[in-house]
Scaffold this motif. Structure first.
Motif, PDB file in Angstrom:
ATOM      1  N   LEU A 112     -20.158 -51.181 -52.211  1.00 15.08           N
ATOM      2  CA  LEU A 112     -20.290 -49.818 -53.048  1.00 15.08           C
ATOM      3  C   LEU A 112     -21.607 -49.007 -52.385  1.00 15.08           C
ATOM      4  CD1 LEU A 112     -20.114 -51.326 -56.461  1.00 15.08           C
ATOM      5  CD2 LEU A 112     -18.190 -50.223 -55.394  1.00 15.08           C
ATOM      6  N   CYS A 113     -21.343 -47.891 -52.442  1.00 16.32           N
ATOM      7  CA  CYS A 113     -22.708 -46.990 -52.036  1.00 16.32           C
ATOM      8  C   CYS A 113     -22.853 -46.088 -53.063  1.00 16.32           C
ATOM      9  CB  CYS A 113     -22.351 -46.158 -50.658  1.00 16.32           C
ATOM     10  SG  CYS A 113     -23.742 -45.007 -50.348  1.00 16.32           S
ATOM     11  N   SER A 114     -23.867 -46.079 -53.646  1.00 19.54           N
ATOM     12  CA  SER A 114     -24.450 -45.234 -54.951  1.00 19.54           C
ATOM     13  C   SER A 114     -24.962 -44.111 -54.491  1.00 19.54           C
ATOM     14  CB  SER A 114     -25.017 -45.915 -56.007  1.00 19.54           C
ATOM     15  OG  SER A 114     -26.213 -46.010 -55.892  1.00 19.54           O
ATOM     16  N   LEU A 169     -17.789 -44.757 -51.734  1.00 19.81           N
ATOM     17  CA  LEU A 169     -19.011 -43.980 -51.907  1.00 19.81           C
ATOM     18  C   LEU A 169     -18.844 -43.582 -53.374  1.00 19.81           C
ATOM     19  CD1 LEU A 169     -19.080 -42.136 -48.649  1.00 19.81           C
ATOM     20  CD2 LEU A 169     -21.222 -42.855 -49.600  1.00 19.81           C
ATOM     21  N   LEU A 170     -19.849 -44.049 -54.252  1.00 15.68           N
ATOM     22  CA  LEU A 170     -19.553 -43.264 -55.835  1.00 15.68           C
ATOM     23  C   LEU A 170     -20.575 -42.224 -55.890  1.00 15.68           C
ATOM     24  CD1 LEU A 170     -19.769 -46.918 -57.288  1.00 15.68           C
ATOM     25  CD2 LEU A 170     -17.864 -45.742 -56.131  1.00 15.68           C
ATOM     26  N   SER A 171     -20.106 -40.874 -56.084  1.00 15.23           N
ATOM     27  CA  SER A 171     -20.486 -40.054 -56.337  1.00 15.23           C
ATOM     28  C   SER A 171     -20.609 -39.052 -57.635  1.00 15.23           C
ATOM     29  CB  SER A 171     -20.363 -38.654 -55.135  1.00 15.23           C
ATOM     30  OG  SER A 171     -20.779 -37.521 -55.225  1.00 15.23           O
ATOM     31  N   ALA A 228     -27.545 -56.461 -51.704  1.00 20.08           N
ATOM     32  CA  ALA A 228     -28.029 -54.861 -51.715  1.00 20.08           C
ATOM     33  C   ALA A 228     -28.670 -54.497 -50.610  1.00 20.08           C
ATOM     34  CB  ALA A 228     -28.491 -54.799 -53.021  1.00 20.08           C
ATOM     35  N   VAL A 229     -28.519 -53.085 -50.023  1.00 16.40           N
ATOM     36  CA  VAL A 229     -29.419 -52.409 -49.019  1.00 16.40           C
ATOM     37  C   VAL A 229     -29.689 -51.097 -49.518  1.00 16.40           C
ATOM     38  CG1 VAL A 229     -29.394 -51.847 -46.569  1.00 16.40           C
ATOM     39  CG2 VAL A 229     -28.272 -53.864 -47.272  1.00 16.40           C
ATOM     40  N   GLY A 230     -31.086 -50.849 -49.325  1.00 17.19           N
ATOM     41  CA  GLY A 230     -31.570 -49.641 -49.697  1.00 17.19           C
ATOM     42  C   GLY A 230     -32.191 -48.849 -48.446  1.00 17.19           C
ATOM     43  N   GLY A 231     -31.739 -47.756 -48.306  1.00 16.81           N
ATOM     44  CA  GLY A 231     -32.101 -46.895 -47.226  1.00 16.81           C
ATOM     45  C   GLY A 231     -33.255 -46.021 -47.449  1.00 16.81           C
ATOM     46  N   THR A 232     -33.524 -45.105 -46.683  1.00 14.52           N
ATOM     47  CA  THR A 232     -34.671 -44.207 -46.700  1.00 14.52           C
ATOM     48  C   THR A 232     -34.007 -42.758 -47.063  1.00 14.52           C
ATOM     49  OG1 THR A 232     -36.092 -45.440 -45.040  1.00 14.52           O
ATOM     50  CG2 THR A 232     -36.534 -42.877 -45.361  1.00 14.52           C
ATOM     51  N   VAL A 233     -35.005 -42.176 -48.187  1.00 13.46           N
ATOM     52  CA  VAL A 233     -34.582 -41.028 -48.873  1.00 13.46           C
ATOM     53  C   VAL A 233     -35.612 -40.145 -48.298  1.00 13.46           C
ATOM     54  CG1 VAL A 233     -34.104 -39.387 -50.835  1.00 13.46           C
ATOM     55  CG2 VAL A 233     -33.269 -41.998 -50.664  1.00 13.46           C
ATOM     56  N   ARG A 234     -35.077 -38.997 -47.692  1.00 14.65           N
ATOM     57  CA  ARG A 234     -36.171 -37.825 -47.102  1.00 14.65           C
ATOM     58  C   ARG A 234     -36.016 -36.541 -47.810  1.00 14.65           C
ATOM     59  NH1 ARG A 234     -38.867 -38.358 -42.020  1.00 14.65           N
ATOM     60  NH2 ARG A 234     -38.634 -40.794 -41.473  1.00 14.65           N
ATOM     61  N   LEU A 235     -36.930 -35.582 -47.801  1.00 21.12           N
ATOM     62  CA  LEU A 235     -36.790 -34.441 -48.433  1.00 21.12           C
ATOM     63  C   LEU A 235     -36.296 -33.397 -47.541  1.00 21.12           C
ATOM     64  CD1 LEU A 235     -39.941 -34.325 -50.626  1.00 21.12           C
ATOM     65  CD2 LEU A 235     -37.720 -35.300 -51.226  1.00 21.12           C
ATOM     66  N   ILE A 256     -36.641 -51.761 -56.324  1.00 22.56           N
ATOM     67  CA  ILE A 256     -35.912 -50.654 -56.513  1.00 22.56           C
ATOM     68  C   ILE A 256     -35.251 -50.250 -55.267  1.00 22.56           C
ATOM     69  CG2 ILE A 256     -38.023 -49.349 -56.178  1.00 22.56           C
ATOM     70  CD1 ILE A 256     -36.674 -47.205 -58.288  1.00 22.56           C
ATOM     71  N   ILE A 257     -34.020 -49.684 -55.457  1.00 21.49           N
ATOM     72  CA  ILE A 257     -33.162 -49.034 -54.143  1.00 21.49           C
ATOM     73  C   ILE A 257     -33.093 -47.850 -54.889  1.00 21.49           C
ATOM     74  CG2 ILE A 257     -30.836 -49.114 -53.384  1.00 21.49           C
ATOM     75  CD1 ILE A 257     -31.208 -52.162 -52.936  1.00 21.49           C
ATOM     76  N   SER A 258     -33.431 -46.687 -54.100  1.00 20.18           N
ATOM     77  CA  SER A 258     -33.319 -45.385 -54.665  1.00 20.18           C
ATOM     78  C   SER A 258     -31.866 -45.105 -55.080  1.00 20.18           C
ATOM     79  CB  SER A 258     -33.569 -44.545 -53.754  1.00 20.18           C
ATOM     80  OG  SER A 258     -33.173 -43.209 -54.323  1.00 20.18           O
ATOM     81  N   GLY A 259     -31.530 -44.438 -56.453  1.00 18.62           N
ATOM     82  CA  GLY A 259     -30.420 -44.186 -56.648  1.00 18.62           C
ATOM     83  C   GLY A 259     -29.515 -42.995 -55.880  1.00 18.62           C
ATOM     84  N   ALA A 260     -30.430 -42.270 -55.126  1.00 18.32           N
ATOM     85  CA  ALA A 260     -30.069 -41.228 -54.098  1.00 18.32           C
ATOM     86  C   ALA A 260     -29.121 -41.974 -53.034  1.00 18.32           C
ATOM     87  CB  ALA A 260     -30.939 -40.482 -53.654  1.00 18.32           C
ATOM     88  N   PHE A 261     -29.550 -43.182 -52.768  1.00 15.16           N
ATOM     89  CA  PHE A 261     -28.727 -43.833 -51.526  1.00 15.16           C
ATOM     90  C   PHE A 261     -28.746 -45.342 -51.673  1.00 15.16           C
ATOM     91  CE2 PHE A 261     -28.355 -44.917 -46.789  1.00 15.16           C
ATOM     92  CZ  PHE A 261     -27.071 -44.954 -46.794  1.00 15.16           C
ATOM     93  N   GLY A 262     -27.921 -46.274 -52.111  1.00 17.64           N
ATOM     94  CA  GLY A 262     -28.031 -47.500 -51.896  1.00 17.64           C
ATOM     95  C   GLY A 262     -26.588 -48.205 -52.056  1.00 17.64           C
ATOM     96  N   LEU A 263     -26.786 -49.359 -50.963  1.00 17.03           N
ATOM     97  CA  LEU A 263     -25.433 -50.033 -50.903  1.00 17.03           C
ATOM     98  C   LEU A 263     -25.541 -51.249 -51.562  1.00 17.03           C
ATOM     99  CD1 LEU A 263     -25.177 -48.045 -48.483  1.00 17.03           C
ATOM    100  CD2 LEU A 263     -23.786 -49.717 -47.292  1.00 17.03           C
ATOM    101  N   PHE A 264     -24.303 -51.734 -52.216  1.00 20.91           N
ATOM    102  CA  PHE A 264     -24.328 -53.008 -53.138  1.00 20.91           C
ATOM    103  C   PHE A 264     -23.202 -53.759 -52.823  1.00 20.91           C
ATOM    104  CE2 PHE A 264     -26.919 -49.862 -55.439  1.00 20.91           C
ATOM    105  CZ  PHE A 264     -28.076 -50.578 -55.648  1.00 20.91           C
TER     106      PHE A 264
END
Lengths: 349, 419
Positions: free
Chosen positions: B116-118, B13-15, B146-153, B201-209
């Motif tokens: 990696l998970c950014s 997990l890269l933070s 690569a896999v993108g996930g859902t970002v919620r508010l 696009i895969i959101s920079g807030a949560f994406g696996l590569f």
């Protein structure tokens, strides 16, 4: 013509607006109704859990449980939740009381529901009621063209009740396509490989499955830790698919059998970096000190992953490996030298 | 690949953190408590000017360590690596400031996991989000890169110990409008694009590569503001060039929570930056536009960026300017204007309503019927005012892009609602 276009635009707009508003109003009303129902269900569920807890102590109210199993959806979910908290005699007491109350036929009915989630809950809950009837129903479900998740739930339930589905039937039932192998299958294969090792190895020898599934099946052998898997793993290490070769070398490393040396040595020169990296790992884990010079060559590999794994493997080899690494840190190529120095520094810290 | 075939592929997990001293400890604790069998958290202190590093050292009893790593992708000087024997899953990198992309590259260099998970340092991951997001890598190890996930508010949600414990809706109109936007973007657009094999696009807030694929593509491009989109496009380009069979997937369930700005000024800055990022990516990879060599990504994905991001705001704003001018000149048919406006607004509302319906039928994350009703109202009213202002921000982004601005602007956050 223009009037028609104008009318069309307005009609389309009004239709879209009306259908959107109506649809959302419908969803909000449906939600309001389901919210009211949820509160009632929560109360019934709490009562059911309390009755199941009483059953644990042999004080179940049989009449009340009998009326509660008329809602198999609730029974399945509450029982599955409870089964994560209790085991052994206590769980057996609960399932016995539920069986007496007629839960098994109710769950069998639920398994025929149109709702996929209900089918899954019913399958999983039936795993706690080992009977010929339940096993037969689960086997039928496994063969039917339902969703993959339902079939996985059926397979898990069968394993839970002590049945071992035939591997060939199981894989035929899953009908795995060219590339996909569902993640949950890995846990099922673990159990089948443990219970029916011979049949499992036979299936792998046949090499007729998709590469992703073969890689998964080979990976299971690494966790199984049985030496009779060695010939199959040695064969898989030369598979045309890199993912299968890599999985085989990883499993060979986990097994740590010295007979794998020639295969591991050959894999150190594999064209695919991941395979070379796994071969380095396997050499280290199997303590193949004779491969120290070959691992030293890999310190100059084009890929960092291979260089790093080679250095780490040398460290695992004890004195001989350490000496090789020390020598590389002093007088190898700049790339090998840097890798050896960094791994030695990390080990020293 | 072998590592991807088991129960859980190891994940790094890269933070990246820049001036996050106030929240970093809570964020890291939350990350360390994720449910996943094999992961390490790599926090990258990107030359923070505040006490981010000292706070981390003190809170987690970190010590400087030697760690073997390769400079596989370019990054600014790594000044030190810190770890604690008490927490073997945590690694902290201290490096010279270079921006988010540079920090992520440093994390890639230090990481050893195949996946990696950014993420953003201030995002909150659901405890089982990694378990769900890693599934495509395990199920299709040869192809998925690569896999993108859902970002919620998280506005309006109750947060305790870095976890969302109660889902709610923000009451500020901006939070509501953005909630509808996020649902539309993730549940409709990204799902559809991924099914078409043209997700850009895969959101920079949560994406696996997959690490290997990112390294081959040269890592994140430094000095960009849309580094998340740029990396995905770069991956497409690299894979197509190498004629490799690959898949970039989107999984709707894994959820990452982030805080949306509730100030017009901050939101405006964010949207201008996003738009600038999108333009940067488009023009940097211009060669892919309508190029059949890049398949659906070049033919459809890039055409979409061109219409929506490059032309879209200009045409819409031009329309807002021309309408009064043409009306004054007496050459505007008001009847047609109203009919087209109605069609455009109701079409927008229908798309938003479809996203809400998907959310309600498939996921049902918002617990109250009232939330659904509020979101429906937001889906209607966002068309009147908010949408137009958004376009002005995008025009500002275009202007900044043309001027070559690389600034990120200051992102002020209000903070999560404590539970």
């Amino acid at each position: 013509m223009t009037g028609g276009l104008l009318g069309g635009l307005w009609t389309a707009s009004l239709l879209m607006a009306a259908s959107s508003v109506l649809f959302m109003t419908g969803l909000v009303i449906a939600r309001l109704i389901s919210e009211a129902g949820r509160a009632r269900r929560r109360a019934r569920r709490e009562a059911l859990v309390a009755d199941m807890m009483s059953a644990m102590d042999g004080e179940a109210d049989a009449a009340r449980l009998k009326s509660e199993v008329r809602e198999p959806r609730l029974v399945a979910r509450a029982l599955l939740e409870l089964s994560t908290l209790i085991r052994g005699r206590e769980l057996a007491a609960v399932t016995a009381a539920l069986t007496q109350a007629g839960a098994e036929p109710a769950l069998l009915r639920l398994m025929r529901s149109r709702n996929g989630e209900d089918q899954i809950a019913a399958c999983e809950a039936l795993g706690l009621f080992p009977s010929d009837k339940a096993a037969a129903a689960l086997k039928t479900r496994l063969k039917r063209r339902t969703s993959m998740r339902v079939r996985i739930a059926a397979a898990r339930a069968l394993l839970q009740m002590g049945e071992t589905p035939d591997l060939n039937d199981l894989l035929a039932a899953f009908d795995i396509g060219e590339v996909h192998a569902p993640l949950e299958l890995s846990a099922i294969l673990d159990e089948i490989a443990r219970r029916a090792t011979e049949a499992y190895l036979e299936r792998l020898k046949s090499s007729r499955d998709a590469p992703a599934l073969r890689a998964m099946m080979v990976g299971v052998l690494g966790r199984l830790g049985r030496y009779e898997a060695l010939p199959v793993l040695l064969g898989a290490a030369s598979d045309p698919e890199p993912s299968v070769r890599a999985a085989a070398l990883s499993a060979l490393g986990a097994l740590g059998h010295p007979d794998a040396e020639p295969i591991i040595a050959a894999a150190l020169d594999d064209p695919v970096p991941e395979v070379r990296a796994e071969a380095c790992d396997a050499a280290g884990r199997t303590a193949l000190a004779a491969l120290a010079p070959r691992l030293a060559e890999r310190l100059d590999d084009d890929e960092w992953l291979v260089r790093f794994r080679a250095a780490s493997a040398l460290l695992r080899l004890g004195e001989a490996g350490r000496e090789t690494l020390d020598a590389a840190a002093g007088r190898a190529s700049p790339r090998a030298m840097r890798t050896a120095q960094m791994v030695l520094a990390e080990a020293a810290a | 690949m072998a590592a991807l075939c088991g129960h859980g592929a190891p994940i790094a997990l890269l933070s990246p953190a820049y001036n996050e001293a106030v929240t970093i400890v809570q964020s890291v604790r939350s990350l360390l408590s994720l449910q996943y069998p094999a992961f390490e958290v790599i926090v990258i202190n990107d030359g923070s000017k505040d006490a981010t590093l000292d706070t981390l050292i003190e809170a987690f009893e970190l010590k400087p360590v030697s760690r073997a790593y390769d400079l596989a992708v370019p990054c600014n000087e790594i000044r030190g690596v810190y770890a604690s024997p008490r927490l073997p899953r945590l690694v902290v990198i201290d490096k010279v400031n270079g921006g988010k992309a540079d920090a992520l590259n440093a994390g890639i260099n230090i990481s050893r996991a195949p996946v990696l998970c950014s993420m953003d340092a201030d995002s909150l991951l659901e405890p089982d989000s990694l378990l769900r997001a890693v599934r495509p890598f395990v199920e299709d190890p040869e192809r998925v890169i690569a896999v993108g996930g859902t970002v919620r508010l998280a506005n309006g949600c109750r947060v305790r110990d870095g976890r969302v414990v109660e889902i709610g809706l923000g009451r500020h109109p901006l939070a509501l409008f953005q909630t509808v936007e996020y649902l539309r973007a993730f549940l409709m657009a990204r799902l559809a694009w991924s099914r078409m094999g043209a997700l850009t696009i895969i959101s920079g807030a949560f994406g696996l590569f997959r690490r290997e694929a990112v390294v081959r593509a040269g890592g994140y491009t430094r000095g960009t503001v849309g580094e998340d989109m740029e990396l995905v496009v770069k991956l497409h380009r690299q894979m197509r060039r190498e004629k490799r069979d690959y898949r970039i997937a989107y999984v709707p369930e894994p959820v990452c929570w982030t805080e949306a700005p509730e100030s017009w000024r901050v939101l405006g800055r964010q949207r201008s930056r996003w738009h600038r990022g999108s333009l940067e990516t488009f023009f940097r990879h211009w060669a892919m536009f309508l190029n059949p060599r890049y398949g659906r990504v070049g033919l459809i994905g890039f055409l979409n960026i061109f219409i929506v991001d490059v032309l879209g705001p200009v045409i819409e704003v031009l329309g807002y300017i021309l309408i009064p001018v043409l009306w004054l000149l007496g050459i505007l048919s008001v009847e047609y204007l109203l009919a087209f406006l109605a069609l455009s607004f109701t079409f927008g509302i229908t798309i938003s309503v479809c996203s809400l319906a998907l959310e309600e039928i498939q996921l049902r994350r918002y617990p109250k019927a009232r939330d659904l009703a509020l979101l429906t109202l937001a889906a209607i009213f966002e068309n009147f005012g908010y949408r137009q202002i958004n376009n002005l921000w995008r025009i500002r982004g275009l202007w900044q892009y043309l001027r070559g601005s690389e600034s990120w602007g200051v992102m002020t956050r209000k903070g999560f609602r404590a539970g």
